[in-house]
Each structure stands twice: as C-alpha cells, then as structure tokens.
Write a protein that holds these residues in place. Structure first.
Motif, PDB file in Angstrom:
ATOM      1  N   MET A 103       0.837  -1.212   0.000  1.00 15.02           N
ATOM      2  CA  MET A 103       0.000   0.000   0.000  1.00 15.02           C
ATOM      3  C   MET A 103       0.867   1.255   0.000  1.00 15.02           C
ATOM      4  SD  MET A 103      -3.016  -1.143  -0.279  1.00 15.02           S
ATOM      5  CE  MET A 103      -4.032   0.318   0.011  1.00 15.02           C
ATOM      6  N   SER A 104       1.985   1.200   0.735  1.00 15.13           N
ATOM      7  CA  SER A 104       2.820   2.410   0.816  1.00 15.13           C
ATOM      8  C   SER A 104       3.519   2.670  -0.518  1.00 15.13           C
ATOM      9  CB  SER A 104       3.785   2.248   1.989  1.00 15.13           C
ATOM     10  OG  SER A 104       5.086   2.519   1.610  1.00 15.13           O
ATOM     11  N   ILE A 105       3.950   1.613  -1.199  1.00 14.08           N
ATOM     12  CA  ILE A 105       4.559   1.788  -2.534  1.00 14.08           C
ATOM     13  C   ILE A 105       3.507   2.355  -3.495  1.00 14.08           C
ATOM     14  CG2 ILE A 105       5.423   0.517  -4.540  1.00 14.08           C
ATOM     15  CD1 ILE A 105       6.993  -1.272  -2.603  1.00 14.08           C
ATOM     16  N   ALA A 106       2.296   1.773  -3.445  1.00 14.26           N
ATOM     17  CA  ALA A 106       1.221   2.241  -4.336  1.00 14.26           C
ATOM     18  C   ALA A 106       0.945   3.726  -4.088  1.00 14.26           C
ATOM     19  CB  ALA A 106      -0.031   1.417  -4.093  1.00 14.26           C
ATOM     20  N   GLN A 107       0.835   4.066  -2.815  1.00 14.75           N
ATOM     21  CA  GLN A 107       0.558   5.460  -2.418  1.00 14.75           C
ATOM     22  C   GLN A 107       1.627   6.403  -2.967  1.00 14.75           C
ATOM     23  OE1 GLN A 107      -2.059   5.540   0.102  1.00 14.75           O
ATOM     24  NE2 GLN A 107      -2.209   7.774  -0.032  1.00 14.75           N
ATOM     25  N   THR A 108       2.891   6.028  -2.783  1.00 13.74           N
ATOM     26  CA  THR A 108       4.003   6.887  -3.211  1.00 13.74           C
ATOM     27  C   THR A 108       4.016   7.066  -4.725  1.00 13.74           C
ATOM     28  OG1 THR A 108       5.300   6.101  -1.320  1.00 13.74           O
ATOM     29  CG2 THR A 108       6.516   7.149  -3.130  1.00 13.74           C
ATOM     30  N   LEU A 109       3.817   5.986  -5.459  1.00 10.18           N
ATOM     31  CA  LEU A 109       3.855   6.066  -6.930  1.00 10.18           C
ATOM     32  C   LEU A 109       2.766   6.980  -7.473  1.00 10.18           C
ATOM     33  CD1 LEU A 109       4.577   2.335  -7.906  1.00 10.18           C
ATOM     34  CD2 LEU A 109       6.215   4.234  -7.739  1.00 10.18           C
ATOM     35  N   VAL A 110       1.582   6.924  -6.809  1.00  9.87           N
ATOM     36  CA  VAL A 110       0.482   7.779  -7.277  1.00  9.87           C
ATOM     37  C   VAL A 110       0.726   9.219  -6.812  1.00  9.87           C
ATOM     38  CG1 VAL A 110      -2.019   8.211  -7.129  1.00  9.87           C
ATOM     39  CG2 VAL A 110      -1.156   5.870  -7.378  1.00  9.87           C
ATOM     40  N   GLN A 111       1.110   9.344  -5.535  1.00 11.67           N
ATOM     41  CA  GLN A 111       1.374  10.680  -4.955  1.00 11.67           C
ATOM     42  C   GLN A 111       2.379  11.448  -5.808  1.00 11.67           C
ATOM     43  OE1 GLN A 111       0.387  11.476  -1.367  1.00 11.67           O
ATOM     44  NE2 GLN A 111       0.747  13.540  -2.176  1.00 11.67           N
ATOM     45  N   GLU A 112       3.427  10.774  -6.246  1.00 12.88           N
ATOM     46  CA  GLU A 112       4.505  11.424  -6.992  1.00 12.88           C
ATOM     47  C   GLU A 112       4.218  11.476  -8.496  1.00 12.88           C
ATOM     48  OE1 GLU A 112       8.195   9.564  -5.844  1.00 12.88           O
ATOM     49  OE2 GLU A 112       7.915  10.079  -3.723  1.00 12.88           O
ATOM     50  N   LYS A 113       2.978  11.184  -8.858  1.00 16.80           N
ATOM     51  CA  LYS A 113       2.517  11.274 -10.257  1.00 16.80           C
ATOM     52  C   LYS A 113       3.358  10.408 -11.194  1.00 16.80           C
ATOM     53  CE  LYS A 113      -0.419  15.165 -10.207  1.00 16.80           C
ATOM     54  NZ  LYS A 113      -1.448  15.155 -11.251  1.00 16.80           N
ATOM     55  N   LEU A 114       3.794   9.284 -10.675  1.00 16.77           N
ATOM     56  CA  LEU A 114       4.472   8.294 -11.526  1.00 16.77           C
ATOM     57  C   LEU A 114       3.449   7.297 -12.056  1.00 16.77           C
ATOM     58  CD1 LEU A 114       7.642   7.818  -9.312  1.00 16.77           C
ATOM     59  CD2 LEU A 114       7.558   8.854 -11.596  1.00 16.77           C
ATOM     60  N   ALA A 115       2.334   7.186 -11.356  1.00 18.93           N
ATOM     61  CA  ALA A 115       1.254   6.267 -11.762  1.00 18.93           C
ATOM     62  C   ALA A 115      -0.079   6.992 -11.633  1.00 18.93           C
ATOM     63  CB  ALA A 115       1.251   5.033 -10.886  1.00 18.93           C
ATOM     64  N   ALA A 116      -1.013   6.679 -12.535  1.00 15.36           N
ATOM     65  CA  ALA A 116      -2.358   7.267 -12.453  1.00 15.36           C
ATOM     66  C   ALA A 116      -3.197   6.483 -11.447  1.00 15.36           C
ATOM     67  CB  ALA A 116      -3.023   7.230 -13.821  1.00 15.36           C
ATOM     68  N   CYS A 117      -2.948   5.174 -11.420  1.00 18.91           N
ATOM     69  CA  CYS A 117      -3.745   4.312 -10.542  1.00 18.91           C
ATOM     70  C   CYS A 117      -2.948   3.058 -10.230  1.00 18.91           C
ATOM     71  CB  CYS A 117      -5.030   3.920 -11.281  1.00 18.91           C
ATOM     72  SG  CYS A 117      -5.996   2.652 -10.454  1.00 18.91           S
ATOM     73  N   VAL A 118      -3.106   2.541  -9.026  1.00 17.91           N
ATOM     74  CA  VAL A 118      -2.509   1.259  -8.659  1.00 17.91           C
ATOM     75  C   VAL A 118      -3.593   0.425  -7.992  1.00 17.91           C
ATOM     76  CG1 VAL A 118      -0.744   0.032  -7.352  1.00 17.91           C
ATOM     77  CG2 VAL A 118      -0.225   2.303  -8.293  1.00 17.91           C
TER      78      VAL A 118
ATOM     79  N   GLY B 261      -6.845   9.364 -21.806  1.00 14.60           N
ATOM     80  CA  GLY B 261      -6.593  10.776 -21.514  1.00 14.60           C
ATOM     81  C   GLY B 261      -6.445  10.998 -20.022  1.00 14.60           C
ATOM     82  N   TRP B 262      -7.268  10.323 -19.249  1.00 16.41           N
ATOM     83  CA  TRP B 262      -7.209  10.449 -17.782  1.00 16.41           C
ATOM     84  C   TRP B 262      -5.859   9.963 -17.265  1.00 16.41           C
ATOM     85  CZ3 TRP B 262      -6.734   6.317 -14.324  1.00 16.41           C
ATOM     86  CH2 TRP B 262      -6.761   6.696 -12.972  1.00 16.41           C
ATOM     87  N   ILE B 263      -5.321   8.873 -17.840  1.00 16.77           N
ATOM     88  CA  ILE B 263      -4.000   8.392 -17.410  1.00 16.77           C
ATOM     89  C   ILE B 263      -2.961   9.486 -17.663  1.00 16.77           C
ATOM     90  CG2 ILE B 263      -2.121   6.801 -17.951  1.00 16.77           C
ATOM     91  CD1 ILE B 263      -4.115   4.584 -18.352  1.00 16.77           C
ATOM     92  N   ARG B 264      -2.952  10.013 -18.895  1.00 15.87           N
ATOM     93  CA  ARG B 264      -1.971  11.053 -19.229  1.00 15.87           C
ATOM     94  C   ARG B 264      -2.066  12.228 -18.274  1.00 15.87           C
ATOM     95  NH1 ARG B 264      -4.371  11.030 -24.294  1.00 15.87           N
ATOM     96  NH2 ARG B 264      -3.734   9.054 -25.213  1.00 15.87           N
ATOM     97  N   GLU B 265      -3.274  12.679 -18.068  1.00 17.58           N
ATOM     98  CA  GLU B 265      -3.489  13.870 -17.237  1.00 17.58           C
ATOM     99  C   GLU B 265      -3.044  13.605 -15.793  1.00 17.58           C
ATOM    100  OE1 GLU B 265      -7.438  15.532 -15.574  1.00 17.58           O
ATOM    101  OE2 GLU B 265      -7.649  15.173 -17.764  1.00 17.58           O
ATOM    102  N   SER B 266      -3.297  12.391 -15.312  1.00 18.43           N
ATOM    103  CA  SER B 266      -3.000  12.075 -13.901  1.00 18.43           C
ATOM    104  C   SER B 266      -1.504  12.025 -13.615  1.00 18.43           C
ATOM    105  CB  SER B 266      -3.621  10.719 -13.535  1.00 18.43           C
ATOM    106  OG  SER B 266      -5.024  10.769 -13.703  1.00 18.43           O
ATOM    107  N   VAL B 267      -0.710  11.772 -14.644  1.00 23.69           N
ATOM    108  CA  VAL B 267       0.741  11.677 -14.399  1.00 23.69           C
ATOM    109  C   VAL B 267       1.485  12.884 -14.985  1.00 23.69           C
ATOM    110  CG1 VAL B 267       0.751   9.160 -14.239  1.00 23.69           C
ATOM    111  CG2 VAL B 267       1.148  10.251 -16.460  1.00 23.69           C
ATOM    112  N   SER B 268       0.714  13.877 -15.452  1.00 22.84           N
ATOM    113  CA  SER B 268       1.438  15.018 -16.077  1.00 22.84           C
ATOM    114  C   SER B 268       1.782  16.055 -15.006  1.00 22.84           C
ATOM    115  CB  SER B 268       0.554  15.677 -17.132  1.00 22.84           C
ATOM    116  OG  SER B 268      -0.627  16.124 -16.512  1.00 22.84           O
TER     117      SER B 268
END
Lengths: 105, 105, 105
Positions: free
Chosen positions: B18-33, B98-105
């Motif tokens: 969960m913490s890895i997932a949180q960090t990847l999304v928080q840092e805009k490296l991932a749109a969703c985990v 488009g949502w993926i792109r926007e979420s990590v931009s």
C-alpha cells in the motif's frame, strides 16, 4: 499476434460487476469474463488522491468485437470515465483461441 | 498501440504494497494502482523452489513515466530483485487513456 | 520487446491449480507462478452460458519455453479446452528479466 484480446475494467459494486459481465457474455461480446475479489485502488480523481475498493473484470474476446464491446460497456458502466484497456494476446492454444472466436460469433 | 502501460510487481507485506502504491500515485508516476488480495507464489530463488504469499500491484501509467517509475520502485521495494514487467496497452477508451496522461502530467 | 512472457490459465480446483503451478516451476518451464484467490467466471460452454469459480494462474517464463510449457500444461490440465493465452512483456527491470531466464535455463 492472435485475434484474441484481453480487456480490463474495474467496477465499484459487486452486483454491477456481475451484471456487466453477464450482459457482455449474454450478448456475445465476450467469450468469458472473470470477476476477481475486490482490489484496493489508489488513484487521482479530480485533482485529489482517492482510495476505494473495486472489482476487476478480465474480459476475453476477439479483436473484431472490441469496438462494440467498448460502446456497450461505456453505456452499462456507472463511472464517468471507466477503465477500458485492451491487451493483445501474442499466442495461445489453438483450441482456446478457437473457442473464443466461436463463443462471440 | 497507445501510450498507456500496465506494470506488474509483487510485494510480500500488505503495508509495504500500500505504501509503494501510495508513493507512486502521490509522486505522479502512476495514475492508478490496484493492490489485489494475496496470491500464492511458487518460484525459484537461489537455486531452490520457494513458496510465499505476495500482493500483486497492477500499475497504470503512461509510457513516458516507465523509466522514472522503475527507478523509484526499485528504491522503494524491499526485495533484492523485485518483479517489474511492463505490458503495452494496444487500445482503450479515449477518455480513460486521456485520464492516465493527465494524472501523471 | 523482451524475451519474457506472461501466460494466463484458469483451474477450477485449488489443489489442481497448486499442483500444476508446482510442476511447471519444478520442471523449469516457469520461473514463477502466482495462484490468485478464486474469481467468478461467466462464459459460454457447449452453447449455454455457465458460471463457476476458477483460480487464475499467472505464469512468468521465457519466450523459448512457451511451446514446451503449453504442451505440458495441456497434459496436466483437467479441462477439455483450458485457457492458455500468452502476453508479451514489452520491457522490465534487467535484473528481473535475467532472473526469469536463469530460473528456466
């Protein structure tokens, strides 16, 4: 590359997940749908990080059905922007690939 | 082919997953985990067969973020050799891509 | 593209799923197999819609092992037409891709 495709989507409510799966198979848009136990999803939504439980649908179909399946799923799905991603199947067992074709023909 | 990518990794401890997932999304490296319920893994490790419970992370991101995400995940992950495989998304719904792109931009 | 492949199959009985996974890894046909908690499958079978619980096996191996693995799995599997689909891995971490190769060599 084969003409088989795996499509992934997620749904928040189990009943909705099962009903979408049922409809896609019933209408011969999918040969098979697996509804997995709930996953924990972390994602961006409207500028904020969000966290919810979702059911992942793994949909097995033929390439020729992807467009119709997408249209149908987007109508059935309660989300504003449902996940809809398509993975190409590189190879498989001939019998299983044949079964997919036959099931959606 | 789209510019969306699905990345798979596995983690032994739920909190770490969960913490890895949180960090990847928080840092805009991932749109969703998606963090799935534990799977039973059977594998080779240092010449012996081994068996353990692992949590599978299904990470949705854009192709342009894969390298940075890999570097970050390899730092965050407690394993010596974490799973890190990338699947190309052949097609999808325009809104979701488009949502993926926007979420990590 | 890498030489790593992800193969998916489903099995109705947990013990059978684990025994197939064990054999594939033991015989160095797969580097790792994840056996996930049961999914609900909806599908066409012999002209009727059907619904059952299945265990999904996610098999990680090298491209060069796919044919031998398919032959072996089709022998081990109790279904008349088991699922057997192969996804190509576009990229990954060098260490993990190397571990896959080494584990099945």
């Amino acid at each position: 590359m084969t003409d088989a495709r795996i499509i992934l989507t997620t749904v928040a409510v189990h009943e909705t997940a099962m009903s979408i799966a049922q409809t896609l198979v019933q209408e011969k848009l999918a040969a098979c749908v697996n509804v997995a136990p709930a996953v924990e999803s972390i994602y961006w939504w409207q500028g904020k990080m969000d966290h919810s439980l979702e059911y992942v649908l793994t949909i097995k179909t033929a390439a020729g059905k992807v467009d119709a399946l997408r249209e149908r799923l987007l109508k059935l799905h309660p989300y504003e922007v449902p996940e809809f991603v398509v993975l190409a199947v590189e190879s498989g067992s001939e019998a299983y690939l044949g079964w997919i074709r036959e099931s959606v023909s």
